[in-house]
Design an enzyme around this catalytic site. Structure first.
Site, PDB file in Angstrom:
ATOM      1  N   PRO A  16       1.048  -1.153   0.168  1.00  0.00           N
ATOM      2  CA  PRO A  16       0.035  -0.119   0.120  1.00  0.00           C
ATOM      3  C   PRO A  16       0.751   1.371   0.064  1.00  0.00           C
ATOM      4  O   PRO A  16       2.058   1.140   0.065  1.00  0.00           O
ATOM      5  CB  PRO A  16      -0.536  -0.004   1.265  1.00  0.00           C
ATOM      6  CG  PRO A  16       0.182  -0.606   2.267  1.00  0.00           C
ATOM      7  CD  PRO A  16       1.107  -1.714   1.288  1.00  0.00           C
ATOM      8  N   TRP A  17       0.269   2.401   0.043  1.00  0.00           N
ATOM      9  CA  TRP A  17       0.743   3.587  -0.172  1.00  0.00           C
ATOM     10  C   TRP A  17       1.038   4.431   1.200  1.00  0.00           C
ATOM     11  O   TRP A  17       1.386   5.310   1.033  1.00  0.00           O
ATOM     12  CB  TRP A  17       0.205   4.666  -1.042  1.00  0.00           C
ATOM     13  CG  TRP A  17      -1.589   4.779  -0.989  1.00  0.00           C
ATOM     14  CD1 TRP A  17      -2.345   4.136  -1.803  1.00  0.00           C
ATOM     15  CD2 TRP A  17      -2.246   5.289   0.222  1.00  0.00           C
ATOM     16  NE1 TRP A  17      -3.596   4.411  -1.270  1.00  0.00           N
ATOM     17  CE2 TRP A  17      -3.558   5.216  -0.220  1.00  0.00           C
ATOM     18  CE3 TRP A  17      -1.895   6.100   1.191  1.00  0.00           C
ATOM     19  CZ2 TRP A  17      -4.652   5.530   0.705  1.00  0.00           C
ATOM     20  CZ3 TRP A  17      -2.977   6.775   2.105  1.00  0.00           C
ATOM     21  CH2 TRP A  17      -4.192   6.369   1.782  1.00  0.00           C
ATOM     22  N   PRO A  38       4.242  -2.201  -6.004  1.00  0.00           N
ATOM     23  CA  PRO A  38       3.925  -1.262  -4.876  1.00  0.00           C
ATOM     24  C   PRO A  38       2.664  -0.526  -5.418  1.00  0.00           C
ATOM     25  O   PRO A  38       2.174  -0.712  -6.503  1.00  0.00           O
ATOM     26  CB  PRO A  38       5.230  -0.368  -4.746  1.00  0.00           C
ATOM     27  CG  PRO A  38       5.741  -0.385  -6.242  1.00  0.00           C
ATOM     28  CD  PRO A  38       5.480  -1.864  -6.787  1.00  0.00           C
ATOM     29  N   SER A  39       2.316   0.239  -4.513  1.00  0.00           N
ATOM     30  CA  SER A  39       0.999   1.235  -5.070  1.00  0.00           C
ATOM     31  C   SER A  39       1.321   2.262  -6.052  1.00  0.00           C
ATOM     32  O   SER A  39       2.559   2.635  -6.261  1.00  0.00           O
ATOM     33  CB  SER A  39       0.718   2.072  -3.747  1.00  0.00           C
ATOM     34  OG  SER A  39      -0.258   3.072  -4.220  1.00  0.00           O
ATOM     35  N   SER A  61      -7.011  -2.557   1.031  1.00  0.00           N
ATOM     36  CA  SER A  61      -8.402  -2.392   1.261  1.00  0.00           C
ATOM     37  C   SER A  61      -9.198  -3.755   1.146  1.00  0.00           C
ATOM     38  O   SER A  61      -8.677  -4.565   0.738  1.00  0.00           O
ATOM     39  CB  SER A  61      -8.966  -1.337   0.455  1.00  0.00           C
ATOM     40  OG  SER A  61      -9.109  -2.026  -1.052  1.00  0.00           O
ATOM     41  N   CYS A 110      -4.094   1.284   9.180  1.00  0.00           N
ATOM     42  CA  CYS A 110      -5.360   0.523   9.474  1.00  0.00           C
ATOM     43  C   CYS A 110      -5.615   0.281  11.202  1.00  0.00           C
ATOM     44  O   CYS A 110      -6.502  -0.117  11.336  1.00  0.00           O
ATOM     45  CB  CYS A 110      -4.885  -0.804   8.812  1.00  0.00           C
ATOM     46  SG  CYS A 110      -4.839  -0.715   7.109  1.00  0.00           S
ATOM     47  N   GLU A 132     -14.300   2.389   6.878  1.00  0.00           N
ATOM     48  CA  GLU A 132     -13.112   3.090   7.224  1.00  0.00           C
ATOM     49  C   GLU A 132     -12.687   4.214   6.549  1.00  0.00           C
ATOM     50  O   GLU A 132     -12.877   4.310   5.252  1.00  0.00           O
ATOM     51  CB  GLU A 132     -11.794   2.083   6.769  1.00  0.00           C
ATOM     52  CG  GLU A 132     -10.299   2.452   7.189  1.00  0.00           C
ATOM     53  CD  GLU A 132      -9.495   1.426   6.839  1.00  0.00           C
ATOM     54  OE1 GLU A 132      -8.362   1.096   7.628  1.00  0.00           O
ATOM     55  OE2 GLU A 132      -9.743   0.732   6.066  1.00  0.00           O
TER      56      GLU A 132
END
Length: 474
Positions: free
Chosen positions: A149-150, A175-176, A226, A281, A377
Site C-alpha cells: 500500500p501507499w 507497490p502502490s 483495502s 489500518c 474506514e
C-alpha cells in the site's frame, strides 16, 4: 519530466509497454514523474527472473540468508536520508516521521527476520511409528507475488520481502501506483546481497497488480490493502488454488472507562488517531467513552486535537503531513459531506487551504452505531466519539463492525482489562495504549481485516511449507 523504471532481474528496465501515468506530489498537487504500466510481458519477465533466482536462493543456508538481510539493514541505515527524501516526495509525509518511525522500524524488522531465518521450528525427528523414522522439513514455497500500500510504502515493502527472503523464497512485488519510488530504492539497495531476480518490482495500477497476483507461477500472493482489493486477490488466488495472505482494513475501537487516566488517554489517543494523517489500518478511529466521564473527556479530546496541525515534509513542528492523493482527500471529504443531521463536527472537518492534499484533525460526535462513519474506514485524520453505559454495551459496540484488526481498552481494573482482551474480536488488543508494534509480535486481523500474520515468527508460517519425510528402518 523524469520517467521511472521497473526493477527486474537485478536491474532497472524500461519494460515492454509504452503506456505511462503521472505521479502527483501530495504536497503541491503537481506532476513530478511518469511511471510505466506493467503489462503481461513485464510481469512474465519478473516471474521468470524470480524463478531462476529461486533455484539458487532456495539452496542457501539460513546463515547465508541472515548475512544478506543484515547487510540490507545496514544499507538501509546508511541510505536513511536518501530514503527519507524520496518517500516524502511521493507521500507528503513529514521527514522526521519517516526517519524515526519507518526507517528505524524497517531496519529492526529486517534484522529480526535475519535472526528468525536461523530459528525455524518443527517437530523433533523420531520414531513415531515402530520401525520408521520421521523428519520434518520446512521448505520455502517458491515465488511470492506481493502488493503493498501507499501509507507506509517502504516499511510495508520490508514487511513483505524480509520474511519471504528469510525463508528462501523470491519475490515479485507491485507497490502502490502512487508511491513506487521508495520501494524501487529498497530493491536497488538489496541487489548486491541477493541473487539477480530475488526481488523484482513491477510498476502500474490495479490491472498490473492483478497480473502479479493471478500469475500461475505464484506460490503465495500477499497483499496489504483495502477489503475490496483483498476480496479481489482472494478470488484470483482461489482460481489457481494459490495460498493467500491478506492484511486489510481496520476500524479500531478505543474503549475508555471512567477509571482511566484521562490526560494520558486523550494525548495517546490523539497521537494514535492522527498519526500519519490517520492513514493507518490500526489508527484509533472509534472512541467509546463511559457515560460518567463523556462530557469531560470530549472537551479534553477536542482541545488536544486542536493543538495538533498538519504541515509540509520539512516542518518539524507539524504532527502529520498530506493525505496520499486527490482521490484520498475526496474520500475523506465525502465522509464529512454525507454525515447525518444528528452528527456534530466538534472540530476540524475541512480540507487545508492552498496546494496539496491536507485535512484538519477532525472529531465527530452524535453518531449512531449503524452510521457510515462508524461502520466504514475513513483512512484520514477523522475520529468519532460515542458513549456507553455498561461493559456489555461497550463490548457490543466495539465488535459491531466488519473489521477485526486492532482495538484498545483503557482502565485500571485488571479483571476488566483481561475480560475485554478475551472478548474483543480483533487481532491486536492494547491495554492502556494504542498503536505500538514490535517485530517479535504478530500483526494481522480477523473477519474482513483478512487472514495471515505480518511480523514475528508466526509470519514465517505464511512463507514456508511442511514436508514429512519417513524412513523405513528395517
Amino acid at each position: 519530466m523524469r520517467k521511472i523504471k521497473h526493477f527486474i532481474n537485478g536491474a532497472f528496465c524500461e519494460g515492454s509497454g509504452s503506456e505511462t501515468f503521472e505521479l502527483v506530489s501530495p504536497v503541491s498537487g503537481e506532476v513530478y514523474a511518469l511511471s510505466p504500466l506493467a503489462n503481461e510481458d513485464d510481469v512474465n519477465a519478473a516471474y521468470t527472473a524470480a524463478k531462476s533466482a529461486f533455484q539458487i536462493w532456495k539452496k542457501s543456508t539460513p546463515g547465508e540468508r541472515q548475512r544478506a538481510l543484515l547487510h540490507l539493514a545496514d544499507a538501509v541505515e546508511q541510505n536513511c536520508e536518501r530514503i527519507v527524501d524520496i518517500q516524502s516526495e511521493e507521500t507528503g509525509q513529514l521527514k522526521h516521521f519517516i526517519r524515526q518511525e519507518e526507517i528505524a522500524g524497517s531496519c529492526d524488522a529486517i534484522r529480526f527476520f535475519a535472526g528468525a531465518a536461523r530459528c525455524q521450528e518443527g517437530k523433533a525427528s523420531g520414531e513415531y511409528m515402530a520401525g520408521f523414522n520421521s523428519t520434518i522439513r520446512r521448505e520455502p514455497l517458491g515465488i511470492v507475488g506481493q502488493v503493498t500500500p501507499w501509507n507506509y510504502p517502504f516499511m510495508m515493502a520490508v514487511w513483505k520481502i524480509a520474511p519471504a527472503l528469510a525463508t528462501g523464497n523470491t519475490v515479485v512485488l507491485k507497490p502502490s501506483d502512487t508511491t513506487p519510488l521508495s520501494t524501487l530504492l529498497l530493491a536497488e539497495l538489496a541487489a548486491p546481497f541477493f541473487p539477480p531476480g530475488a526481488i523484482n518490482v513491477v510498476l502500474g495500477k490495479a490491472a498490473s497488480g492483478s497480473l502479479v497476483v493471478s500469475h500461475t507461477d505464484a506460490s503465495l500472493v500477499s497483499i496489504t490493502g483495502s477489503v475490496r482489493a483483498g476480496l479481489q486477490v482472494a478470488a484470483s488466488a482461489a482460481a489457481n488454488l494459490t495460498k493467500a495472505h491478506l492484511e486489510l482494513g481496520g476500524k479500531a475501537p478505543v474503549i475508555v472507562f471512567g477509571d482511566a487516566d484521562v490526560d494520558k488517554t486523550v494525548k495517546t489517543i490523539c497521537a494514535a488517531g492522527f498519526f500519519n494523517a490517520g492513514q493507518d489500518c490500526t489508527a484509533a478511529t472509534r472512541i467509546l467513552v463511559e457515560e460518567a466521564i463523556y462530557p469531560h473527556f470530549l472537551d479534553k479530546l477536542v482541545s488536544e486535537a486542536r493543538s495538533l496541525r498538519f504541515g509540509q515534509p520539512d516542518d518539524t513542528d507539524a504532527f502529520y503531513g498530506a493525505l496520499n492523493s486527490q482521490n484520498q482527500l475526496e474520500q475523506v471529504k465525502g465522509f464529512i459531506a454525507r454525515l447525518p443531521a444528528h452528527a456534530r463536527v466538534e472540530t476540524g472537518g475541512k480540507a487545508g487551504n492552498g496546494p496539496g492534499f491536507y485535512f484538519e484533525p477532525t472529531i465527530i460526535s452524535g453518531l449512531q452505531q449503524k452510521d457510515e462513519a462508524i461502520q466504514h474506514e475513513v483512512f484520514g485524520p477523522v475520529m468519532t466519539i460515542q458513549s456507553f453505559a455498561s461493559e456489555s454495551e461497550a463490548l457490543s459496540m466495539a465488535n459491531d463492525v466488519e473489521y477485526g484488526l486492532a482495538a484498545s481498552v483503557w482502565t485500571r481494573d485488571h479483571r476488566r482489562a483481561q475480560l475485554f482482551s478475551r472478548e474483543l474480536d480483533f487481532g491486536t488488543v492494547w491495554i492502556n495504549n494504542h498503536i505500538p508494534l514490535c517485530a517479535e509480535m504478530p500483526h494481522g486481523g480477523f473477519k474482513k481485516s483478512g487472514y495471515g500474520k505480518d511480523l514475528s515468527a508466526y509470519s514465517l508460517e505464511e512463507y514456508t511449507r511442511i514436508k514429512h519425510v519417513m524412513s523405513d528402518l528395517s
